[in-house]
Design a protein around this motif. Sequence first.
Motif, mmCIF file in Angstrom:
data_model
loop_
_atom_site.group_PDB
_atom_site.id
_atom_site.type_symbol
_atom_site.label_atom_id
_atom_site.label_comp_id
_atom_site.label_asym_id
_atom_site.label_seq_id
_atom_site.Cartn_x
_atom_site.Cartn_y
_atom_site.Cartn_z
ATOM 1 N N ALA A 5 0.825 -1.214 0.000
ATOM 2 C CA ALA A 5 0.000 0.000 0.000
ATOM 3 C C ALA A 5 0.856 1.260 0.000
ATOM 4 C CB ALA A 5 -0.930 -0.006 1.209
ATOM 5 N N GLU A 6 1.933 1.274 0.772
ATOM 6 C CA GLU A 6 2.810 2.449 0.777
ATOM 7 C C GLU A 6 3.454 2.649 -0.586
ATOM 8 O OE1 GLU A 6 5.357 1.792 4.176
ATOM 9 O OE2 GLU A 6 3.920 2.762 5.521
ATOM 10 N N GLY A 7 3.707 1.556 -1.294
ATOM 11 C CA GLY A 7 4.243 1.650 -2.650
ATOM 12 C C GLY A 7 3.232 2.225 -3.636
ATOM 13 N N LEU A 8 1.954 1.960 -3.410
ATOM 14 C CA LEU A 8 0.909 2.506 -4.286
ATOM 15 C C LEU A 8 0.768 4.017 -4.137
ATOM 16 C CD1 LEU A 8 -2.048 -0.038 -3.845
ATOM 17 C CD2 LEU A 8 -0.671 0.305 -5.890
ATOM 18 N N TRP A 9 0.813 4.501 -2.894
ATOM 19 C CA TRP A 9 0.475 5.898 -2.636
ATOM 20 C C TRP A 9 1.650 6.746 -2.172
ATOM 21 C CZ3 TRP A 9 -3.596 3.184 0.650
ATOM 22 C CH2 TRP A 9 -4.597 2.678 -0.178
ATOM 23 N N ILE A 10 2.782 6.132 -1.897
ATOM 24 C CA ILE A 10 3.978 6.837 -1.434
ATOM 25 C C ILE A 10 3.670 7.700 -0.202
ATOM 26 C CG2 ILE A 10 6.023 8.143 -2.160
ATOM 27 C CD1 ILE A 10 5.400 5.710 -3.944
ATOM 28 N N GLU A 11 2.990 7.126 0.756
ATOM 29 C CA GLU A 11 2.712 7.786 2.031
ATOM 30 C C GLU A 11 2.465 6.709 3.075
ATOM 31 O OE1 GLU A 11 -0.658 10.383 1.537
ATOM 32 O OE2 GLU A 11 -1.938 8.788 0.825
ATOM 33 N N PRO A 12 2.621 7.044 4.355
ATOM 34 C CA PRO A 12 2.414 6.035 5.406
ATOM 35 C C PRO A 12 0.954 5.583 5.459
ATOM 36 C CG PRO A 12 2.754 8.211 6.364
ATOM 37 C CD PRO A 12 2.979 8.343 4.893
ATOM 38 N N VAL A 13 0.758 4.322 5.838
ATOM 39 C CA VAL A 13 -0.583 3.748 5.894
ATOM 40 C C VAL A 13 -0.808 3.019 7.219
ATOM 41 C CG1 VAL A 13 -0.732 3.441 3.389
ATOM 42 C CG2 VAL A 13 0.082 1.565 4.813
ATOM 43 N N VAL A 14 -2.079 2.849 7.533
ATOM 44 C CA VAL A 14 -2.513 2.000 8.636
ATOM 45 C C VAL A 14 -3.228 0.829 7.984
ATOM 46 C CG1 VAL A 14 -4.064 1.833 10.616
ATOM 47 C CG2 VAL A 14 -2.802 3.950 10.200
ATOM 48 N N VAL A 15 -2.875 -0.385 8.356
ATOM 49 C CA VAL A 15 -3.510 -1.569 7.778
ATOM 50 C C VAL A 15 -4.193 -2.372 8.878
ATOM 51 C CG1 VAL A 15 -1.938 -1.717 5.817
ATOM 52 C CG2 VAL A 15 -1.392 -2.936 7.898
ATOM 53 N N VAL A 16 -5.377 -2.872 8.556
ATOM 54 C CA VAL A 16 -6.152 -3.669 9.502
ATOM 55 C C VAL A 16 -6.687 -4.886 8.773
ATOM 56 C CG1 VAL A 16 -8.173 -3.709 11.001
ATOM 57 C CG2 VAL A 16 -6.843 -1.616 10.798
ATOM 58 N N SER A 17 -6.413 -6.071 9.301
ATOM 59 C CA SER A 17 -6.967 -7.287 8.736
ATOM 60 C C SER A 17 -8.425 -7.395 9.174
ATOM 61 C CB SER A 17 -6.185 -8.501 9.225
ATOM 62 O OG SER A 17 -6.817 -9.680 8.796
ATOM 63 N N LEU A 18 -9.339 -7.456 8.205
ATOM 64 C CA LEU A 18 -10.762 -7.507 8.522
ATOM 65 C C LEU A 18 -11.278 -8.911 8.779
ATOM 66 C CD1 LEU A 18 -12.195 -4.829 6.067
ATOM 67 C CD2 LEU A 18 -11.755 -4.613 8.514
ATOM 68 N N GLY A 19 -10.546 -9.933 8.358
ATOM 69 C CA GLY A 19 -11.004 -11.305 8.584
ATOM 70 C C GLY A 19 -12.302 -11.580 7.849
ATOM 71 N N ASP A 20 -13.240 -12.248 8.520
ATOM 72 C CA ASP A 20 -14.531 -12.579 7.913
ATOM 73 C C ASP A 20 -15.434 -11.351 7.971
ATOM 74 O OD1 ASP A 20 -16.765 -13.965 6.912
ATOM 75 O OD2 ASP A 20 -17.421 -14.452 8.943
ATOM 76 N N VAL A 21 -15.796 -10.823 6.821
ATOM 77 C CA VAL A 21 -16.656 -9.638 6.751
ATOM 78 C C VAL A 21 -18.088 -10.098 6.507
ATOM 79 C CG1 VAL A 21 -17.107 -7.472 5.543
ATOM 80 C CG2 VAL A 21 -14.751 -8.249 5.865
ATOM 81 N N SER A 22 -18.894 -10.077 7.572
ATOM 82 C CA SER A 22 -20.306 -10.460 7.458
ATOM 83 C C SER A 22 -21.138 -9.558 8.367
ATOM 84 C CB SER A 22 -20.505 -11.930 7.800
ATOM 85 O OG SER A 22 -20.033 -12.196 9.102
#
Length: 166
Positions: A5-22
């Motif tokens: 993601a940082e490579g896509l936007w060239i800025e720091p990111v916060v990432v969260v694993s959502l797991g099962d989305v229901s």
Amino acid sequence: MRAYAEGLWIEPVVVVSLGDVSPEFAVPGRRKDGTITGTRLIRRFFWNLLRGTTGTIASIALTLGGGELVNAFARNGRVSGPRDALALPLVDAARSATTPWLVHSPSHTAIIDAGPHHPELRWQATKPEAPRLIPTQRRLAWSDGSEYSYYLSAEEAAHQLRSRRL
């Protein structure tokens, strides 16, 4: 995921694993499970019959086996808003992903599927159309009033706490 993601936007990111989305849906035109109302009615009838029977049996068996009340019909998270809520494309993309990650930066919000082979961008929005992230409430809020409250597994919540301490 962070490096992708940082490579896509060239800025720091916060990432969260959502797991099962229901999540539970509170959106006009959608059933509580997110499917569109008024479609596939016969198939829906038989699915609900099968689901109700097996879900009830599973709930009883798990409750008796575990000693705690278990609801096989429980949903994690909630989507709310108007009929054409801006939250729907994000949630639909996350539901269809194999391994969905919520990625947020100062100017972008996205759903990236880690997938079995390589990451794939499933949905993204750029400021000012991007939702506002409220991490303490695990919620995204859009300008049209729609919201997505997401669920974190115990492992992901613990990881988020460790990340904030560093």
